[in-house]
Design an enzyme around this catalytic site. Structure first.
Site, short mmCIF file in Angstrom:
data_model
loop_
_atom_site.label_atom_id
_atom_site.label_comp_id
_atom_site.label_asym_id
_atom_site.label_seq_id
_atom_site.Cartn_x
_atom_site.Cartn_y
_atom_site.Cartn_z
N GLY A 87 0.60 -1.42 -0.06
CA GLY A 87 -0.11 0.10 -0.05
C GLY A 87 0.81 1.27 -0.02
O GLY A 87 0.33 2.43 0.50
N ASN B 127 1.65 2.91 -2.64
CA ASN B 127 0.94 3.87 -3.53
C ASN B 127 -0.32 4.56 -2.75
O ASN B 127 -0.82 5.74 -3.13
CB ASN B 127 0.77 3.21 -4.62
CG ASN B 127 1.96 3.01 -5.75
OD1 ASN B 127 2.13 4.30 -6.26
ND2 ASN B 127 2.42 1.74 -5.78
N HIS C 175 1.58 0.48 -12.98
CA HIS C 175 2.03 -0.89 -13.33
C HIS C 175 3.55 -0.28 -13.44
O HIS C 175 4.05 0.72 -14.01
CB HIS C 175 1.56 -1.03 -14.68
CG HIS C 175 2.21 -2.26 -15.04
ND1 HIS C 175 1.64 -3.86 -14.77
CD2 HIS C 175 3.28 -2.75 -16.04
CE1 HIS C 175 2.55 -4.76 -15.31
NE2 HIS C 175 3.45 -4.11 -16.05
N ILE D 124 -7.48 -9.65 -11.39
CA ILE D 124 -8.01 -9.33 -12.63
C ILE D 124 -9.44 -8.97 -12.38
O ILE D 124 -10.26 -9.79 -11.98
CB ILE D 124 -7.94 -9.92 -13.60
CG1 ILE D 124 -6.26 -10.36 -14.21
CG2 ILE D 124 -8.49 -9.65 -15.01
CD1 ILE D 124 -6.04 -11.04 -15.13
N LEU D 125 -9.99 -7.64 -12.84
CA LEU D 125 -11.63 -7.58 -12.35
C LEU D 125 -12.42 -8.11 -13.44
O LEU D 125 -11.93 -7.79 -14.74
CB LEU D 125 -11.70 -5.80 -12.44
CG LEU D 125 -10.80 -5.36 -11.18
CD1 LEU D 125 -10.83 -3.76 -11.39
CD2 LEU D 125 -11.75 -5.67 -9.97
N ASN E 206 -4.91 2.01 -13.24
CA ASN E 206 -4.10 1.09 -12.72
C ASN E 206 -2.67 1.60 -12.83
O ASN E 206 -2.41 2.38 -13.71
CB ASN E 206 -4.02 -0.30 -13.21
CG ASN E 206 -3.07 -1.25 -12.90
OD1 ASN E 206 -3.22 -1.52 -11.62
ND2 ASN E 206 -2.25 -1.99 -13.49
C1 GRF Z 1 3.51 -1.16 -7.60
O1 GRF Z 1 4.83 -1.44 -7.83
C2 GRF Z 1 2.68 -1.12 -8.75
O2 GRF Z 1 3.13 -0.59 -9.99
C3 GRF Z 1 2.18 -2.76 -8.93
O3 GRF Z 1 2.08 -3.26 -7.48
C4 GRF Z 1 3.01 -2.39 -6.65
C5 GRF Z 1 2.36 -2.11 -5.74
O4 GRF Z 1 3.20 -1.66 -4.59
N1 GRF Z 1 0.86 -2.87 -9.48
P1 GRF Z 1 2.36 -1.01 -3.20
O5 GRF Z 1 1.43 -1.95 -2.50
O6 GRF Z 1 1.59 0.19 -3.61
O7 GRF Z 1 3.32 -0.66 -2.21
#
Ligand code: GRF
Length: 196
Positions: free
Chosen positions: A14, A16, A110, A93-94, A108
Site C-alpha cells: 500500500g 501507492n 504498473h 483481474i477485475l 491502474n
Molecule cells: C507497485 O509497484 C505497482 O506498480 C504494482 O504493484 C506494486 C504495489 O506496491 N501494480 P504498493 O502496494 O503500492 O506498495
C-alpha cells in the site's frame, strides 16, 4: 470545493495508497480517498485505518465465484459514491461486469513503461533480465485486456549496471509515488460523472 471521490483497490504494502493518502491531506488537493477495498488481508489496510478511511476485505473464498465477489465490490464502491477507482497494487483481474460499471473510470499503476513488460507480476525482474537501458512506471485506464488500456502518464527510470531487483524496484516505487497523485489530481480536473 467538491473533491473527487476515490475508491482504492489494494492487495499489498500500500505504498501507492499511502502516496495518495498523503497528497489528500492537503485541503486544496482536488480528490479524497473515501474507501479502500482489498481482496485479502494486507498491510495497505492498516494504512487506510490510520488515515481514518473506511476499508473492507472481499475474500474470494467468501463468495461462490469471482464475478459475484467483484460485483459486491462494485456495489460497495457505488454505495460510497466513488467516481474514480484506483488499482494500487491490486493483484487480481477485475471481471468485465465490474469494469463495465466504471468504464473509463478505473486506473491502474504498473511498474514498467507499458506496453513493455505487460501482463506480468514480475515486470521489474523481467526488465532487469532483458537488458533494456530503462524502465519506469505507467498509469493507465483499466479495460478488459490486462495492462492494455490507454496510457495516461509514465515516468522513466534508468537501469544501472549495479542495479538489483530490489534497488530497481525501490527507484520505480519512488517514481510511482510521484506519478499516481499527479494523475489523480489531473483526472479530478476533468468531469467524471457518477455511474448510473
Ligand atoms: C507497485 O509497484 C505497482 O506498480 C504494482 O504493484 C506494486 C504495489 O506496491 N501494480 P504498493 O502496494 O503500492 O506498495
Amino acid at each position: 470545493m467538491s473533491r473527487l471521490r476515490v475508491g482504492v483497490l489494494v492487495s499489498g504494502e500500500g505504498s501507492n495508497l499511502q502516496a495518495l493518502l498523503t497528497a489528500t491531506r492537503d485541503p486544496m488537493y482536488p480528490a479524497r480517498v473515501v474507501v479502500v477495498l482489498a481482496n485479502h488481508d494486507c498491510p495497505a489496510l492498516e494504512r487506510a485505518r490510520k488515515a481514518g478511511v473506511t476499508r473492507a476485505v472481499f475474500r474470494l473464498a467468501d463468495y461462490p465465484d469471482r464475478k459475484t465477489r467483484d460485483l459486491e465490490m462494485a456495489k460497495s464502491l457505488r454505495f460510497h459514491g466513488v467516481e474514480l477507482v484506483v488499482c494500487a497494487g491490486y493483484d487480481a483481474i477485475l471481471v468485465p461486469a465490474f469494469t463495465r460499471q466504471f468504464a473509463g473510470r478505473i486506473i491502474n499503476i504498473h511498474p514498467s513503461l507499458l506496453p513493455a513488460f505487460s501482463g506480468t507480476m514480475d515486470a521489474v525482474e523481467k526488465a532487469l533480465q532483458s537488458g533494456v537501458p530503462e524502465t519506469g512506471c505507467t498509469v493507465h485506464i483499466v479495460t478488459d485486456e490486462v495492462d492494455a488500456g490507454p496510457v495516461i502518464a509514465q515516468r522513466r527510470v534508468t537501469i544501472g549496471p549495479d542495479d538489483t531487483v530490489e534497488t530497481l524496484r525501490t527507484r520505480i516505487h519512488e517514481e510511482e509515488h510521484i506519478l499516481l497523485p499527479v494523475v489523480v489530481r489531473r483526472l479530478a480536473g476533468q468531469v467524471l460523472p457518477l455511474p448510473v
